[in-house]
Design a protein around this motif. Structure first.
Motif, PDB file in Angstrom:
ATOM      1  N   THR A 180       1.098  -1.054   0.370  1.00  0.00           N
ATOM      2  CA  THR A 180      -0.039   0.246  -0.148  1.00  0.00           C
ATOM      3  C   THR A 180       1.098   0.737  -0.296  1.00  0.00           C
ATOM      4  N   THR A 181       2.091   1.093   0.638  1.00  0.00           N
ATOM      5  CA  THR A 181       2.733   2.859   0.994  1.00  0.00           C
ATOM      6  C   THR A 181       3.378   2.687  -0.845  1.00  0.00           C
ATOM      7  N   LYS A 182       3.591   1.625  -1.990  1.00  0.00           N
ATOM      8  CA  LYS A 182       4.594   2.045  -2.363  1.00  0.00           C
ATOM      9  C   LYS A 182       3.929   3.124  -3.395  1.00  0.00           C
ATOM     10  N   THR A 183       2.237   3.362  -2.973  1.00  0.00           N
ATOM     11  CA  THR A 183       1.755   4.361  -3.905  1.00  0.00           C
ATOM     12  C   THR A 183       0.756   4.861  -3.305  1.00  0.00           C
ATOM     13  N   ASP A 184       1.608   5.357  -1.600  1.00  0.00           N
ATOM     14  CA  ASP A 184       0.988   6.265  -0.863  1.00  0.00           C
ATOM     15  C   ASP A 184       1.208   7.535  -1.027  1.00  0.00           C
ATOM     16  N   THR A 185       0.184   8.873  -0.782  1.00  0.00           N
ATOM     17  CA  THR A 185       1.113   9.889  -1.118  1.00  0.00           C
ATOM     18  C   THR A 185       0.470  10.793   0.645  1.00  0.00           C
ATOM     19  N   ASN A 186       0.559  10.574   1.277  1.00  0.00           N
ATOM     20  CA  ASN A 186       0.474  10.866   2.738  1.00  0.00           C
ATOM     21  C   ASN A 186       2.001  11.840   2.865  1.00  0.00           C
ATOM     22  N   GLN A 187       1.809  12.874   4.001  1.00  0.00           N
ATOM     23  CA  GLN A 187       3.062  13.587   3.896  1.00  0.00           C
ATOM     24  C   GLN A 187       3.725  12.708   4.767  1.00  0.00           C
ATOM     25  N   PHE A 188       3.979  11.812   5.740  1.00  0.00           N
ATOM     26  CA  PHE A 188       4.665  11.262   6.703  1.00  0.00           C
ATOM     27  C   PHE A 188       5.385   9.620   6.112  1.00  0.00           C
ATOM     28  N   SER A 189       4.474   9.617   4.608  1.00  0.00           N
ATOM     29  CA  SER A 189       5.303   8.323   4.360  1.00  0.00           C
ATOM     30  C   SER A 189       6.121   8.756   3.870  1.00  0.00           C
ATOM     31  N   PRO A 190       7.189   9.055   3.608  1.00  0.00           N
ATOM     32  CA  PRO A 190       9.056   8.786   3.435  1.00  0.00           C
ATOM     33  C   PRO A 190       9.891   8.872   4.405  1.00  0.00           C
ATOM     34  N   LEU A 191       8.833   9.082   5.677  1.00  0.00           N
ATOM     35  CA  LEU A 191       9.992   8.482   7.079  1.00  0.00           C
ATOM     36  C   LEU A 191      10.091   6.786   7.635  1.00  0.00           C
ATOM     37  N   ILE A 192       8.706   5.941   6.635  1.00  0.00           N
ATOM     38  CA  ILE A 192       8.833   4.468   6.718  1.00  0.00           C
ATOM     39  C   ILE A 192      10.271   4.150   6.764  1.00  0.00           C
ATOM     40  N   ALA A 193      10.926   4.001   5.613  1.00  0.00           N
ATOM     41  CA  ALA A 193      12.006   3.166   5.194  1.00  0.00           C
ATOM     42  C   ALA A 193      12.730   3.844   6.081  1.00  0.00           C
ATOM     43  N   PRO A 194      13.170   5.124   6.558  1.00  0.00           N
ATOM     44  CA  PRO A 194      14.698   5.904   6.795  1.00  0.00           C
ATOM     45  C   PRO A 194      13.967   5.112   8.582  1.00  0.00           C
ATOM     46  N   ILE A 195      12.571   4.942   9.586  1.00  0.00           N
ATOM     47  CA  ILE A 195      12.642   4.485  10.779  1.00  0.00           C
ATOM     48  C   ILE A 195      13.370   3.226  11.235  1.00  0.00           C
ATOM     49  N   SER A 196      12.117   2.489   9.647  1.00  0.00           N
ATOM     50  CA  SER A 196      12.474   1.159   9.327  1.00  0.00           C
ATOM     51  C   SER A 196      14.017   0.543   9.917  1.00  0.00           C
ATOM     52  N   TYR A 197      14.993   1.874   8.542  1.00  0.00           N
ATOM     53  CA  TYR A 197      15.998   1.011   8.825  1.00  0.00           C
ATOM     54  C   TYR A 197      16.867   1.405  10.149  1.00  0.00           C
ATOM     55  N   GLN A 210      22.224  10.170   6.051  1.00  0.00           N
ATOM     56  CA  GLN A 210      22.008   8.781   5.965  1.00  0.00           C
ATOM     57  C   GLN A 210      20.263   8.628   5.267  1.00  0.00           C
ATOM     58  N   LEU A 211      19.383   8.474   6.861  1.00  0.00           N
ATOM     59  CA  LEU A 211      18.095   8.622   6.584  1.00  0.00           C
ATOM     60  C   LEU A 211      17.367   9.067   5.711  1.00  0.00           C
ATOM     61  N   ALA A 212      17.773  10.724   5.381  1.00  0.00           N
ATOM     62  CA  ALA A 212      17.222  11.776   4.133  1.00  0.00           C
ATOM     63  C   ALA A 212      18.210  10.904   2.849  1.00  0.00           C
ATOM     64  N   GLU A 213      19.545  10.119   3.112  1.00  0.00           N
ATOM     65  CA  GLU A 213      19.038   9.583   1.630  1.00  0.00           C
ATOM     66  C   GLU A 213      18.036   8.905   1.127  1.00  0.00           C
ATOM     67  N   ILE A 214      17.723   7.841   2.249  1.00  0.00           N
ATOM     68  CA  ILE A 214      16.903   7.017   2.673  1.00  0.00           C
ATOM     69  C   ILE A 214      15.148   6.686   2.307  1.00  0.00           C
ATOM     70  N   SER A 215      15.163   7.984   2.872  1.00  0.00           N
ATOM     71  CA  SER A 215      13.846   9.403   2.713  1.00  0.00           C
ATOM     72  C   SER A 215      13.389   9.392   0.945  1.00  0.00           C
ATOM     73  N   GLY A 216      14.641   9.874   0.488  1.00  0.00           N
ATOM     74  CA  GLY A 216      14.089  10.174  -0.513  1.00  0.00           C
ATOM     75  C   GLY A 216      14.167  12.248  -0.675  1.00  0.00           C
ATOM     76  N   LEU A 217      14.552  12.763   0.275  1.00  0.00           N
ATOM     77  CA  LEU A 217      14.415  13.467   0.568  1.00  0.00           C
ATOM     78  C   LEU A 217      16.028  15.204   0.851  1.00  0.00           C
ATOM     79  N   SER A 218      16.198  15.249   0.985  1.00  0.00           N
ATOM     80  CA  SER A 218      17.159  16.520   1.202  1.00  0.00           C
ATOM     81  C   SER A 218      16.820  16.609   2.936  1.00  0.00           C
TER      82      SER A 218
END
Length: 297
Positions: A180-197, A210-218
């Motif tokens: 589901t989160t692969k197509t999720d547009t919620n603003q907090f979705s980019p935090l899922i992968a870095p928090i998991s890491y 490192q965490l920012a790079e995983i999230s895809g954000l600056s």
């Protein structure tokens, strides 16, 4: 069910078996359930029928048949405007059911549903991303009925059945959530992968970059989004997560203070002791002694 005047709930209000901190039941609410706080347990909710407004702190959002969500510890919640509303409540202690080293706990979907979403729901108007459809809902409904039957009968081996069944449910939900989160547009979705890491690699050296790079954000955007979601910085979140892991090792193992420090990501045991004291007001050694005395009582 025993509820104190402040509507604070503990798991022993529902089950008196300290060796198996787990409880499952069907719940039916015709109109409303007043807000209450889970002090020492989490709750997985599966909506089996009808709809209601889920009240979490000052926020309200609709839930309906098929929705699945987790309420974390120390979170006030309740229901209003319930219509033919039937749910399954599964109350549990996270560390008793799930092995942090397991591949399940390292799944992004698991972190999202069981760790991240409860935190976001507590602090934001964050609507659950998981809703079961068709055959999956029927399968889950059947699993739940089997679990409740086992819990009520309490035949020999029922605890093993319930634990393995709950882990199977969690795996099913985690896989669905991950898709589901692969197509999720919620603003907090980019935090899922870095928090998991972060929570899977906390003993290692981890940087915000490192965490920012995983999230895809600056880095700047990641810091702002993280602060908005958790009311703390990524550095402080990692520090507190390491200290929480150290608390459990102090309580449940005989490892030395230095060993615990290194295992939890602190390269200097003196630094670990200082940070632990800042958080708890006592040293790690005093904390261990206190927990030992509490256990004796």
């Amino acid at each position: 069910m025993e509820i104190n005047p402040m509507n604070e709930m503990r798991l022993h209000y529902f089950t008196e078996d300290p060796a198996f901190p787990f409880f499952i039941q069907y719940g039916k609410h015709d109109e409303w359930l007043e807000e209450h706080i889970h002090l020492d347990f989490c709750e997985l909710v599966v909506v089996l029928r009808g709809r209601a407004d889920h009240v979490v702190g000052s926020e309200t959002y609709p839930v309906q048949k098929g929705d699945v969500f987790v309420i974390g510890e120390n979170t006030a919640h309740g229901y209003s405007n319930a219509r033919d509303f039937k749910i399954c409540n599964i109350m549990f202690r996270m560390n008793h059911i799930f092995d942090p080293a397991s591949d399940l706990c390292n799944m992004e979907g698991f972190h999202a549903l069981f760790v991240i979403e409860p935190s976001l729901t507590k602090n934001h108007s964050f609507i659950s991303r998981l809703s079961l459809k068709n055959q999956t809902f029927s399968t889950v409904n059947h699993m739940i009925s089997q679990m409740i039957a086992e819990y009520e009968k309490k035949d020999r081996g029922y605890q093993t059945f319930l634990k393995t069944s709950f882990i199977s449910l969690a795996l099913t939900f985690s896989r669905i959530y991950q898709e589901t989160t692969k197509t999720d547009t919620n603003q907090f979705s980019p935090l899922i992968a870095p928090i998991s890491y972060l929570e899977s690699h906390y003993p290692e050296e981890i940087t915000v970059q490192q965490l920012a790079e995983i999230s895809g954000l600056s880095t700047r955007h990641f810091n702002r989004l993280f602060q908005s979601a958790y009311q703390t910085s990524p550095v402080q979140y990692l520090l507190q997560y390491r200290i929480q892991k150290a608390e459990k090792l102090l309580h449940y193992t005989e490892m030395s203070i230095s060993e615990i420090a290194y295992q939890c990501g602190f390269n200097d045991s003196n630094y670990f002791s200082r940070q632990f004291r800042k958080t708890h007001g006592i040293t790690p050694r005093q904390f261990r002694k206190h927990t030992e005395n509490m256990s004796i009582k």
